[in-house]
Design a protein around this motif. Sequence first.
Motif, PDB file in Angstrom:
ATOM      1  N   ARG A   1       0.824  -1.218   0.000  1.00 23.47           N
ATOM      2  CA  ARG A   1       0.000   0.000   0.000  1.00 23.47           C
ATOM      3  C   ARG A   1       0.851   1.259   0.000  1.00 23.47           C
ATOM      4  N   SER A   2       1.949   1.257   0.753  1.00 22.42           N
ATOM      5  CA  SER A   2       2.772   2.465   0.831  1.00 22.42           C
ATOM      6  C   SER A   2       3.529   2.704  -0.469  1.00 22.42           C
ATOM      7  N   GLU A   3       3.935   1.637  -1.176  1.00 21.99           N
ATOM      8  CA  GLU A   3       4.587   1.816  -2.472  1.00 21.99           C
ATOM      9  C   GLU A   3       3.619   2.455  -3.472  1.00 21.99           C
TER      10      GLU A   3
ATOM     11  N   GLY B   1      14.925   1.775   2.212  1.00 22.56           N
ATOM     12  CA  GLY B   1      15.003   3.200   2.472  1.00 22.56           C
ATOM     13  C   GLY B   1      16.316   3.590   3.120  1.00 22.56           C
ATOM     14  N   PRO B   2      16.502   4.873   3.380  1.00 24.88           N
ATOM     15  CA  PRO B   2      17.808   5.383   3.835  1.00 24.88           C
ATOM     16  C   PRO B   2      18.247   4.895   5.201  1.00 24.88           C
TER      17      PRO B   2
ATOM     18  N   TRP C   1      10.734   6.311  -0.775  1.00 23.33           N
ATOM     19  CA  TRP C   1      10.101   5.365   0.151  1.00 23.33           C
ATOM     20  C   TRP C   1      11.091   4.971   1.233  1.00 23.33           C
ATOM     21  N   SER C   2      10.603   4.894   2.462  1.00 17.37           N
ATOM     22  CA  SER C   2      11.452   4.492   3.581  1.00 17.37           C
ATOM     23  C   SER C   2      10.646   3.635   4.546  1.00 17.37           C
ATOM     24  N   ALA C   3      11.257   2.562   5.027  1.00 16.20           N
ATOM     25  CA  ALA C   3      10.578   1.712   5.991  1.00 16.20           C
ATOM     26  C   ALA C   3      10.323   2.455   7.300  1.00 16.20           C
ATOM     27  N   ASP C   4      11.190   3.421   7.627  1.00 11.53           N
ATOM     28  CA  ASP C   4      11.104   4.132   8.902  1.00 11.53           C
ATOM     29  C   ASP C   4      11.443   5.606   8.696  1.00 11.53           C
ATOM     30  N   PRO C   5      11.051   6.471   9.625  1.00 17.97           N
ATOM     31  CA  PRO C   5      11.524   7.853   9.567  1.00 17.97           C
ATOM     32  C   PRO C   5      13.045   7.887   9.680  1.00 17.97           C
ATOM     33  N   SER C   6      13.672   8.865   9.027  1.00 25.03           N
ATOM     34  CA  SER C   6      15.131   8.948   9.045  1.00 25.03           C
ATOM     35  C   SER C   6      15.566  10.391   9.274  1.00 25.03           C
ATOM     36  N   PRO C   7      15.816  10.763  10.517  1.00 26.23           N
ATOM     37  CA  PRO C   7      16.296  12.122  10.782  1.00 26.23           C
ATOM     38  C   PRO C   7      17.577  12.458  10.029  1.00 26.23           C
ATOM     39  N   ARG C   8      18.466  11.481   9.861  1.00 27.95           N
ATOM     40  CA  ARG C   8      19.717  11.741   9.136  1.00 27.95           C
ATOM     41  C   ARG C   8      19.446  12.036   7.658  1.00 27.95           C
ATOM     42  N   PHE C   9      18.499  11.328   7.076  1.00 26.40           N
ATOM     43  CA  PHE C   9      18.143  11.595   5.691  1.00 26.40           C
ATOM     44  C   PHE C   9      17.490  12.975   5.565  1.00 26.40           C
TER      45      PHE C   9
END
Length: 224
Positions: A45-47, A147-148, A181-189
């Motif tokens: 769904r997210s893709e 993801g990142p 698309w990322s599996a999780d939030p990424s503050p570094r990205f």
Amino acid sequence: MILEPWDELALARTAAGDELILRRRGGIYEIRCNGYDLMSNRAHRSEEALARLALAETSADAPRILIGGLGMGFTLRAALDAAPRDARIIVAELLPEIIAWNRGPLAPLAGRPLEDARVQLREGDVATLMEAEAGAYDAILLDIDNGPEAVLCDINSALFSARGLRKMRRALAPAGVLAVWSADPSPRFEERLEETRFSFRAVEIAARGAEGDPRHTLYLARAR
């Protein structure tokens, strides 16, 4: 309940030595990378949302769209469903085995999107396509690895770096949109997006839309 065992259908290896396995249990297909789940037809769904949200922000009458990563074809299918008739969609896939699987056992899962006349499939690194022509794409959809923040195949790490983002920025048309698309939030990205002068928003999407589902993060960005 005793589940039937997985049936391993095919194996692929990257030049860097990463191992990908295509396996099936009943109607469920999975691709695993180095022993970890990479993608499945159970949750896409997210893709699909990645493509819909990106194309909703694209105002070109005949948009040129670049998709990095073929996967199981769900992002491509959603892009085709959302794109106008005159759109051109270029899909870059690094591994010939992934392409073969999408023309073989995976083809029906997303409705055989590679057969659409609007699609141009390029076997190779999406970074190479982005370097070839400045301002070429109205939308870039990056649906690669996990993801990142959770890269499983080392070869993909460079795409999420500041250098990779600069390549994307250069490849976008002036009003173009980047969707990642990322599996999780990424503050570094997010810091790298800021560093490379992107304005962005993060959208969380439930993997299957069911209560208790893991939530994936979609980054929608434009060059400042």
